[in-house]
Write an enzyme that holds these catalytic residues in place. Structure first.
Site, PDB file in Angstrom:
ATOM      1  NE  ARG A 235     -17.879   4.339  -4.511  1.00  0.00           N
ATOM      2  CZ  ARG A 235     -18.824   4.990  -3.842  1.00  0.00           C
ATOM      3  NH1 ARG A 235     -18.501   5.664  -2.740  1.00  0.00           N
ATOM      4  NH2 ARG A 235     -20.075   4.976  -4.262  1.00  0.00           N
ATOM      5  CD  GLU A 264     -15.176   0.379   1.435  1.00  0.00           C
ATOM      6  OE1 GLU A 264     -16.426   0.200   1.423  1.00  0.00           O
ATOM      7  OE2 GLU A 264     -14.665   1.495   1.298  1.00  0.00           O
ATOM      8  CG  HIS A 282     -17.915   3.386   2.728  1.00  0.00           C
ATOM      9  ND1 HIS A 282     -17.676   2.730   1.554  1.00  0.00           N
ATOM     10  CD2 HIS A 282     -18.460   4.581   2.374  1.00  0.00           C
ATOM     11  CE1 HIS A 282     -18.070   3.467   0.527  1.00  0.00           C
ATOM     12  NE2 HIS A 282     -18.548   4.603   1.015  1.00  0.00           N
TER      13      HIS A 282
END
Length: 317
Positions: A235, A264, A282
């Site tokens: 993460r 993000e 991602h």
């Protein structure tokens, strides 16, 4: 308890197969299509017994408060740090996620990033596309063979990464506070900075959340050193992004392969300007096969719960 037409609230757009199955078997309310949440909650809130969300969308306790008969939250993804598990536990709401089915895809992403930063793959492609090959030689990269792959988080995905890295004849080490795992023979470090010092590539694959917030800080990056690389497939919150930018700009580490970011989809401009950094949006679990398996597992959890009250992959709260 069988109730195949139970009302469920879907937090955001989902995989097409999951959407189709939910629409067929349940009474679906799509949160992103609701224009007036207050009016919707007043009319439908007490009917909703299930929520389907993901690590991207998470949940909002203020809205969950408007769902007095909510019994279960089913999350698309292995990480559930975007869900307030303490809140769910207080209300006796169950939670499921999608573990195991994405282990291989995330491990492959970690290996891809490690190869890319080691052999300068992204930079090399830009070199060819810009027509520079005709006027100069491309700089050398580094071997993986014989190097040390340090893994921060030797869970199921971490062990899958270790297996892949070992196939490249890399030495495997890992960080775990306290005693080493009894079921692996890899080198154990109870001190994260010590693992960083020993690693040529430091791969981060721990859950997000307050317990791991900025686990990779400036001190860890300095310990990693100017010839070593950071790979993050966990993460964005796990890495202090400002510290990472500073370490890269000051050549305290050799480079980084990053699939996740603190804010993000916003990525610091400094990272985009560095050839020593590989950036991906991602995509850790982003394969057709894996996303289908995740969709199938979410639907299996929803179906099982409303059939007999069980969950295929429950999260212990």
């Amino acid at each position: 308890m069988s109730d195949k037409k139970a009302d469920v609230l879907v937090w955001g757009p989902m995989h097409a197969a999951l959407t189709q199955n939910l629409d067929r078997d349940f009474t679906v309310h799509n949160r992103w299509e609701i224009k007036d949440l207050d009016a919707w909650a007043a009319e439908h809130g007490d009917k909703v017994r299930g929520v389907i969300t993901s690590g991207v969308y998470g949940t909002d306790n203020a809205l969950l408060d408007r769902l007095p008969n909510l019994q279960v939250v089913n999350s698309f993804g292995v990480g559930y740090d975007a869900v307030d598990t303490d809140y769910l536990a207080r209300r006796g709401i169950q939670l499921s996620n999608t573990p195991d089915v994405l282990n291989n895809a995330v491990a492959e992403t970690a290996m891809a990033l490690m190869l890319c930063v080691s052999r300068r793959i992204s930079q090399a492609e830009r070199f060819v596309r810009a027509g520079q090959w005709t006027s100069g030689k491309f700089p050398l990269g580094n071997d993986l063979c014989g190097k040390t792959c340090g893994i921060v988080g030797l869970g199921k995905i971490g062990k899958t990464i270790a297996k892949r890295a070992a196939a490249f004849d890399m030495n495997i080490a890992y960080f775990r506070r306290g005693a080493p795992y009894a079921d692996v023979e890899y080198t154990h470090y109870a001190d994260l900075q010590e693992l960083a010092r020993a690693s040529d590539y430091l791969i981060v694959i721990v859950p997000g959340g307050p317990d791991t917030q900025h686990l990779i800080n400036r001190d860890v990056l300095k310990a990693l050193g100017p010839k070593s690389y950071l790979i993050n497939v966990a993460r964005g919150s796990v890495v202090d992004e400002k510290a990472l930018v500073a370490s890269l700009l000051e050549s305290e580490i050799a480079g980084a392969g990053l699939d996740v970011f603190e804010d993000e989809p916003n990525v610091p401009a400094e990272l985009m300007s560095l050839d020593s950094v590989v950036l991906t949006p991602h995509i850790g679990s982003g394969t057709y096969e894996t996303r289908q398996a995740m969709a199938d597992l979410v639907f299996a959890n929803v179906s099982a719960y409303f059939a007999d009250g069980s969950l295929v992959t429950p999260v212990q709260l």
